[in-house]
Design a protein around this motif. Sequence first.
Motif, PDB file in Angstrom:
ATOM      1  N   ALA A   1       0.850  -1.183   0.000  1.00  0.00           N
ATOM      2  CA  ALA A   1       0.000   0.000   0.000  1.00  0.00           C
ATOM      3  C   ALA A   1       0.885   1.231   0.000  1.00  0.00           C
ATOM      4  CB  ALA A   1      -0.892  -0.017   1.236  1.00  0.00           C
ATOM      5  N   HIS A   2       0.582   2.174  -0.900  1.00  0.00           N
ATOM      6  CA  HIS A   2       1.436   3.355  -1.015  1.00  0.00           C
ATOM      7  C   HIS A   2       0.653   4.485  -1.654  1.00  0.00           C
ATOM      8  CE1 HIS A   2       4.587   5.633  -3.448  1.00  0.00           C
ATOM      9  NE2 HIS A   2       4.787   5.982  -2.200  1.00  0.00           N
ATOM     10  N   PHE A   3       0.698   5.641  -1.028  1.00  0.00           N
ATOM     11  CA  PHE A   3       0.145   6.858  -1.599  1.00  0.00           C
ATOM     12  C   PHE A   3       1.330   7.769  -1.882  1.00  0.00           C
ATOM     13  CE2 PHE A   3      -1.117  11.299  -0.979  1.00  0.00           C
ATOM     14  CZ  PHE A   3      -2.128  11.410  -1.922  1.00  0.00           C
TER      15      PHE A   3
ATOM     16  N   ALA B   1       0.157  14.036   2.521  1.00  0.00           N
ATOM     17  CA  ALA B   1      -1.239  14.451   2.676  1.00  0.00           C
ATOM     18  C   ALA B   1      -1.559  14.500   4.160  1.00  0.00           C
ATOM     19  CB  ALA B   1      -2.171  13.454   1.979  1.00  0.00           C
ATOM     20  N   PRO B   2      -2.408  15.443   4.566  1.00  0.00           N
ATOM     21  CA  PRO B   2      -2.845  15.440   5.961  1.00  0.00           C
ATOM     22  C   PRO B   2      -3.738  14.226   6.215  1.00  0.00           C
ATOM     23  CG  PRO B   2      -3.976  17.155   4.720  1.00  0.00           C
ATOM     24  CD  PRO B   2      -2.961  16.537   3.799  1.00  0.00           C
ATOM     25  N   LEU B   3      -3.788  13.815   7.443  1.00  0.00           N
ATOM     26  CA  LEU B   3      -4.631  12.689   7.830  1.00  0.00           C
ATOM     27  C   LEU B   3      -5.971  13.254   8.300  1.00  0.00           C
ATOM     28  CD1 LEU B   3      -1.850  10.700   9.689  1.00  0.00           C
ATOM     29  CD2 LEU B   3      -2.696  10.359   7.362  1.00  0.00           C
ATOM     30  N   ASP B   4      -7.045  12.838   7.647  1.00  0.00           N
ATOM     31  CA  ASP B   4      -8.373  13.384   7.928  1.00  0.00           C
ATOM     32  C   ASP B   4      -9.042  12.738   9.129  1.00  0.00           C
ATOM     33  OD1 ASP B   4      -8.189  15.042   5.618  1.00  0.00           O
ATOM     34  OD2 ASP B   4      -8.760  13.316   4.384  1.00  0.00           O
ATOM     35  N   ALA B   5      -8.748  11.469   9.375  1.00  0.00           N
ATOM     36  CA  ALA B   5      -9.391  10.766  10.489  1.00  0.00           C
ATOM     37  C   ALA B   5      -8.572   9.539  10.856  1.00  0.00           C
ATOM     38  CB  ALA B   5     -10.810  10.332  10.098  1.00  0.00           C
ATOM     39  N   TYR B   6      -8.764   9.089  12.090  1.00  0.00           N
ATOM     40  CA  TYR B   6      -8.129   7.850  12.545  1.00  0.00           C
ATOM     41  C   TYR B   6      -9.094   7.154  13.481  1.00  0.00           C
ATOM     42  CZ  TYR B   6      -7.316  10.169  16.989  1.00  0.00           C
ATOM     43  OH  TYR B   6      -7.508  10.802  18.190  1.00  0.00           O
ATOM     44  N   GLY B   7      -8.893   5.852  13.662  1.00  0.00           N
ATOM     45  CA  GLY B   7      -9.752   5.056  14.533  1.00  0.00           C
ATOM     46  C   GLY B   7     -10.355   3.902  13.747  1.00  0.00           C
ATOM     47  N   ASP B   8     -11.119   3.076  14.414  1.00  0.00           N
ATOM     48  CA  ASP B   8     -11.718   1.891  13.793  1.00  0.00           C
ATOM     49  C   ASP B   8     -10.677   1.055  13.061  1.00  0.00           C
ATOM     50  OD1 ASP B   8     -14.296   2.489  14.694  1.00  0.00           O
ATOM     51  OD2 ASP B   8     -14.682   3.776  12.965  1.00  0.00           O
ATOM     52  N   GLY B   9      -9.441   1.046  13.598  1.00  0.00           N
ATOM     53  CA  GLY B   9      -8.396   0.202  13.036  1.00  0.00           C
ATOM     54  C   GLY B   9      -7.727   0.745  11.793  1.00  0.00           C
TER      55      GLY B   9
ATOM     56  N   PHE C   1      -7.061   4.621   9.037  1.00  0.00           N
ATOM     57  CA  PHE C   1      -6.899   6.056   8.816  1.00  0.00           C
ATOM     58  C   PHE C   1      -7.603   6.459   7.532  1.00  0.00           C
ATOM     59  CE2 PHE C   1      -3.328   4.460  11.175  1.00  0.00           C
ATOM     60  CZ  PHE C   1      -3.105   5.435  12.146  1.00  0.00           C
ATOM     61  N   ARG C   2      -7.968   7.752   7.450  1.00  0.00           N
ATOM     62  CA  ARG C   2      -8.491   8.325   6.209  1.00  0.00           C
ATOM     63  C   ARG C   2      -7.609   9.501   5.810  1.00  0.00           C
ATOM     64  NH1 ARG C   2     -14.012   8.881   8.052  1.00  0.00           N
ATOM     65  NH2 ARG C   2     -13.671  11.082   7.681  1.00  0.00           N
ATOM     66  N   PHE C   3      -7.272   9.557   4.522  1.00  0.00           N
ATOM     67  CA  PHE C   3      -6.463  10.652   3.980  1.00  0.00           C
ATOM     68  C   PHE C   3      -6.655  10.689   2.473  1.00  0.00           C
ATOM     69  CE2 PHE C   3      -3.980   6.816   4.180  1.00  0.00           C
ATOM     70  CZ  PHE C   3      -3.366   6.747   2.947  1.00  0.00           C
ATOM     71  N   ALA C   4      -6.541  11.865   1.886  1.00  0.00           N
ATOM     72  CA  ALA C   4      -6.611  12.038   0.428  1.00  0.00           C
ATOM     73  C   ALA C   4      -7.814  11.313  -0.186  1.00  0.00           C
ATOM     74  CB  ALA C   4      -5.308  11.560  -0.222  1.00  0.00           C
ATOM     75  N   GLU C   5      -8.962  11.430   0.473  1.00  0.00           N
ATOM     76  CA  GLU C   5     -10.207  10.808   0.013  1.00  0.00           C
ATOM     77  C   GLU C   5     -10.107   9.287  -0.117  1.00  0.00           C
ATOM     78  OE1 GLU C   5     -11.858  12.843  -3.367  1.00  0.00           O
ATOM     79  OE2 GLU C   5     -11.457  14.807  -2.492  1.00  0.00           O
ATOM     80  N   MET C   6      -9.217   8.689   0.667  1.00  0.00           N
ATOM     81  CA  MET C   6      -9.068   7.236   0.694  1.00  0.00           C
ATOM     82  C   MET C   6      -9.073   6.780   2.147  1.00  0.00           C
ATOM     83  SD  MET C   6      -6.073   6.578  -2.134  1.00  0.00           S
ATOM     84  CE  MET C   6      -4.853   7.477  -1.232  1.00  0.00           C
ATOM     85  N   SER C   7      -9.212   5.480   2.331  1.00  0.00           N
ATOM     86  CA  SER C   7      -9.076   4.939   3.685  1.00  0.00           C
ATOM     87  C   SER C   7      -8.091   3.786   3.644  1.00  0.00           C
ATOM     88  CB  SER C   7     -10.423   4.482   4.233  1.00  0.00           C
ATOM     89  OG  SER C   7     -10.941   3.435   3.465  1.00  0.00           O
ATOM     90  N   HIS C   8      -7.442   3.570   4.778  1.00  0.00           N
ATOM     91  CA  HIS C   8      -6.468   2.491   4.905  1.00  0.00           C
ATOM     92  C   HIS C   8      -6.716   1.781   6.222  1.00  0.00           C
ATOM     93  CE1 HIS C   8      -2.690   0.291   4.815  1.00  0.00           C
ATOM     94  NE2 HIS C   8      -2.540   0.640   6.074  1.00  0.00           N
ATOM     95  N   ARG C   9      -6.835   0.480   6.176  1.00  0.00           N
ATOM     96  CA  ARG C   9      -6.986  -0.321   7.380  1.00  0.00           C
ATOM     97  C   ARG C   9      -5.602  -0.763   7.832  1.00  0.00           C
ATOM     98  NH1 ARG C   9     -10.677  -1.276  10.512  1.00  0.00           N
ATOM     99  NH2 ARG C   9     -11.156  -3.250  11.495  1.00  0.00           N
TER     100      ARG C   9
END
Length: 128
Positions: free
Chosen positions: A9-11, A15-23, A25-33
């Motif tokens: 996985a690589h972006f 980019a700033p991190l928009d959210a974290y939690g639920d295992g 992160f969200r950033f750049a209109e994407m999510s990563h588990r």
Amino acid sequence: MKGLEIRDAHFPGRAPLDAYGDGGFRFAEMSHRGSLLCVPSGIYGWNLTTPAEFRLEAFDRVIEEQPDIEVLLVGTGPDLSPLSADLKGAFREAGILADPMSTGAAVRTYNVLLSEGRAVAAALLAVD
């Protein structure tokens, strides 16, 4: 026909991190588990889940990109866990100030330093 290609996985880019939690992160209109490693060359999936797994090899990408990193924020999960003396020494030797803190604090601090154009990286354990 080519077989299925599996990549890490690589972006590319920062980019700033928009959210974290639920295992994850969200950033750049994407999510990563899972956990993340945010360095100047991009945002990468990081296969660590607990501070007990922190070994120098896990931070190889950070050391490799050192000329572009002055501060490494280490998100150690829901609570602060100190870094080992060996890790702290290796980062110091590479000219990197490593600052452990809870993942939430690390995300917030990363976003502020990134917006200021600072030479910052983050190693973030995912939290639920």
